[in-house]
Design a protein around this motif. Structure first.
Motif, PDB file in Angstrom:
ATOM      1  N   GLN A  23       2.524   8.891  -6.015  1.00 45.84           N
ATOM      2  CA  GLN A  23       3.925   9.212  -5.735  1.00 45.84           C
ATOM      3  C   GLN A  23       4.501   8.334  -4.627  1.00 45.84           C
ATOM      4  O   GLN A  23       5.717   8.221  -4.505  1.00 45.84           O
ATOM      5  CB  GLN A  23       4.068  10.684  -5.350  1.00 45.84           C
ATOM      6  N   SER A  24       3.621   7.712  -3.851  1.00 43.68           N
ATOM      7  CA  SER A  24       4.083   6.882  -2.744  1.00 43.68           C
ATOM      8  C   SER A  24       4.033   5.386  -3.068  1.00 43.68           C
ATOM      9  O   SER A  24       4.340   4.562  -2.210  1.00 43.68           O
ATOM     10  CB  SER A  24       3.235   7.169  -1.494  1.00 43.68           C
ATOM     11  N   VAL A  25       3.624   5.060  -4.297  1.00 40.16           N
ATOM     12  CA  VAL A  25       3.520   3.664  -4.711  1.00 40.16           C
ATOM     13  C   VAL A  25       4.739   3.305  -5.560  1.00 40.16           C
ATOM     14  O   VAL A  25       5.082   4.045  -6.490  1.00 40.16           O
ATOM     15  CB  VAL A  25       2.224   3.437  -5.524  1.00 40.16           C
ATOM     16  N   LYS A  26       5.386   2.215  -5.249  1.00 39.06           N
ATOM     17  CA  LYS A  26       6.601   1.845  -5.992  1.00 39.06           C
ATOM     18  C   LYS A  26       6.297   1.459  -7.438  1.00 39.06           C
ATOM     19  O   LYS A  26       7.067   1.758  -8.353  1.00 39.06           O
ATOM     20  CB  LYS A  26       7.318   0.697  -5.277  1.00 39.06           C
ATOM     21  N   THR A  27       5.161   0.802  -7.640  1.00 40.62           N
ATOM     22  CA  THR A  27       4.783   0.401  -8.993  1.00 40.62           C
ATOM     23  C   THR A  27       4.496   1.635  -9.843  1.00 40.62           C
ATOM     24  O   THR A  27       3.868   2.582  -9.380  1.00 40.62           O
ATOM     25  CB  THR A  27       3.525  -0.485  -8.963  1.00 40.62           C
ATOM     26  N   ILE A  28       4.949   1.628 -11.089  1.00 45.15           N
ATOM     27  CA  ILE A  28       4.664   2.729 -12.006  1.00 45.15           C
ATOM     28  C   ILE A  28       3.431   2.365 -12.822  1.00 45.15           C
ATOM     29  O   ILE A  28       3.453   1.432 -13.626  1.00 45.15           O
ATOM     30  CB  ILE A  28       5.863   3.028 -12.918  1.00 45.15           C
ATOM     31  N   MET A  29       2.353   3.059 -12.591  1.00 41.53           N
ATOM     32  CA  MET A  29       1.083   2.826 -13.297  1.00 41.53           C
ATOM     33  C   MET A  29       1.212   3.352 -14.717  1.00 41.53           C
ATOM     34  O   MET A  29       1.724   4.459 -14.943  1.00 41.53           O
ATOM     35  CB  MET A  29      -0.038   3.530 -12.544  1.00 41.53           C
ATOM     36  N   LEU A 243      -4.927   5.857  -1.129  1.00 38.86           N
ATOM     37  CA  LEU A 243      -3.523   5.840  -1.518  1.00 38.86           C
ATOM     38  C   LEU A 243      -2.854   7.143  -1.112  1.00 38.86           C
ATOM     39  O   LEU A 243      -3.456   8.197  -1.127  1.00 38.86           O
ATOM     40  CB  LEU A 243      -3.394   5.675  -3.035  1.00 38.86           C
ATOM     41  N   GLY A 244      -1.565   7.053  -0.773  1.00 39.81           N
ATOM     42  CA  GLY A 244      -0.817   8.285  -0.625  1.00 39.81           C
ATOM     43  C   GLY A 244      -0.069   8.456   0.671  1.00 39.81           C
ATOM     44  O   GLY A 244      -0.150   7.657   1.597  1.00 39.81           O
ATOM     45  N   GLY A 245       0.651   9.558   0.720  1.00 48.18           N
ATOM     46  CA  GLY A 245       1.508   9.892   1.838  1.00 48.18           C
ATOM     47  C   GLY A 245       2.616  10.775   1.313  1.00 48.18           C
ATOM     48  O   GLY A 245       2.603  11.167   0.156  1.00 48.18           O
ATOM     49  N   CYS A 246       3.558  11.108   2.148  1.00 51.84           N
ATOM     50  CA  CYS A 246       4.662  11.962   1.726  1.00 51.84           C
ATOM     51  C   CYS A 246       5.970  11.189   1.823  1.00 51.84           C
ATOM     52  O   CYS A 246       6.349  10.741   2.903  1.00 51.84           O
ATOM     53  CB  CYS A 246       4.740  13.215   2.593  1.00 51.84           C
ATOM     54  N   LEU A 290      -2.851  -1.067 -10.800  1.00 54.00           N
ATOM     55  CA  LEU A 290      -1.917  -1.336  -9.705  1.00 54.00           C
ATOM     56  C   LEU A 290      -2.221  -2.702  -9.097  1.00 54.00           C
ATOM     57  O   LEU A 290      -2.634  -2.811  -7.939  1.00 54.00           O
ATOM     58  CB  LEU A 290      -2.025  -0.249  -8.627  1.00 54.00           C
ATOM     59  N   PRO A 291      -2.067  -3.756  -9.872  1.00 58.43           N
ATOM     60  CA  PRO A 291      -2.418  -5.088  -9.346  1.00 58.43           C
ATOM     61  C   PRO A 291      -1.595  -5.434  -8.107  1.00 58.43           C
ATOM     62  O   PRO A 291      -0.386  -5.225  -8.065  1.00 58.43           O
ATOM     63  CB  PRO A 291      -2.068  -6.019 -10.519  1.00 58.43           C
TER      64      PRO A 291
END
Length: 316
Positions: A23-29, A243-246, A290-291
């Motif tokens: 949810q905190s990564v801009k790339t959509i896996m 990975l992660g965060g709010c 998530l390259p």
């Protein structure tokens, strides 16, 4: 015929990367890459995975395929399939999908609650009560955990009184949840604080005290997990690669790294039921999906110590 004994896991490592991490990564896996990653996590011995969150795709497009991931995860033997739900509508969708467990974020910080779910703390407790009633009517076998977020401090409000934290957890239990854990949403916690709050939590709600969800934002993630363990906690959330965060707590990056947490416990002789070699291998489908995304972890960089032999792990 003599069969080798199999150590019973002493702690449960709950993998939250597919939800809290992504949810905190801009790339959509892609869904296919997520499925390969979940399969690899399961193959390592992970037996509880938060596969996503039932929220509007417009809010978190990274998690729009949660229902599809639940359908796949339900085919993996021995796996507890978990999803986060912030409201009644999300709970309806999650229960319809067949999940085994719901997690509901209930912030101890009024400011964070309004930013995260646009409801006050008391309104969220009322929402918890409604979700419990829905679960009781539709799927009484599904477990519900209320995670008390910002339990150790808030990037918006600042300090969060410990009495507010314990009160929030107690109100959620009174509303009917099966357990309530504490989350270091902002990465503010220190070991003394973690030990003190979890001891208070256990004194207040007994065996309904749930998971420790701790972050490594300031480098204290493992120390905080050890403090929680010494306070009696036996379920720990973690995210592969850290990975992660709010997204609603500015600057709150970095879940505890699953690989490092499993190694810490195994090195201490505390069985996790997870094969470290297979867990490290689970980073590969994550990297492929998530390259270019930064992954973290001290164990993956340093490797296992010379002569380190993990006790036999039986993975179904």
């Amino acid at each position: 015929m003599h069969l080798p004994s199999v150590a019973v896991p002493a702690v449960l490592i709950s993998e939250v990367g597919p939800r809290d991490g992504l949810q905190s990564v801009k790339t959509i896996m892609s869904t296919a890459d997520k499925i390969r990653w979940i399969n690899a996590l399961h193959a390592s011995g992970i037996r509880e995975i938060e596969v996503g969150s039932f929220v509007p795709a417009s809010s978190l497009p990274q998690l729009a395929d949660t229902a599809e991931l639940v359908r796949h995860a339900l085919t993996l033997p021995g796996l507890t399939v978990m999803a986060l739900v912030p409201n009644l509508r999300g709970a309806q969708a999650a229960l319809a999908s067949g999940v085994h467990k719901l997690t509901i974020p209930v912030s101890a910080s009024e400011a964070h609650s309004l930013a995260n779910v646009r409801k006050s703390r008391d309104e969220m407790v009322a929402t918890v009560r409604d979700i419990v009633a829905l679960r009781n009517a539709l799927a009484p076998g599904v477990k519900i955990e209320a995670g008390v977020s910002t339990a150790f401090g808030c990037t918006i409000q600042g300090a969060v009184p410990e009495d507010d934290v314990i009160r929030t957890a107690a109100l959620c239990v009174a509303a009917g949840v099966d357990e309530s854990g504490l989350s270091d949403t902002t990465g503010y916690a220190n070991p003394a604080q973690v030990g003190r709050l979890f001891r208070r939590l256990r004194a207040e709600i007994g065996d309904k005290a749930g998971a420790a969800h701790l972050h490594n934002t300031r480098g204290l993630g493992l120390a905080n997990c050890l403090a929680a363990y010494e306070a009696g906690v036996r379920t720990f959330d973690a995210s592969l690669g850290g990975l992660g965060g709010c997204p609603y707590a500015p600057g709150a990056s970095g879940n505890v790294v699953t690989e490092d947490l499993v190694f810490m416990f195994e090195a201490m002789g505390v069985c996790t039921g997870i094969d470290l070699a297979k867990l490290l291998a689970a980073r590969e489908p994550l990297k492929a999906g998530l390259p270019g995304e930064a992954l973290y972890g001290m164990l993956p960089e340093a490797g296992l110590p010379k002569g380190f032999v993990q006790d036999a792990v039986h993975v179904d």
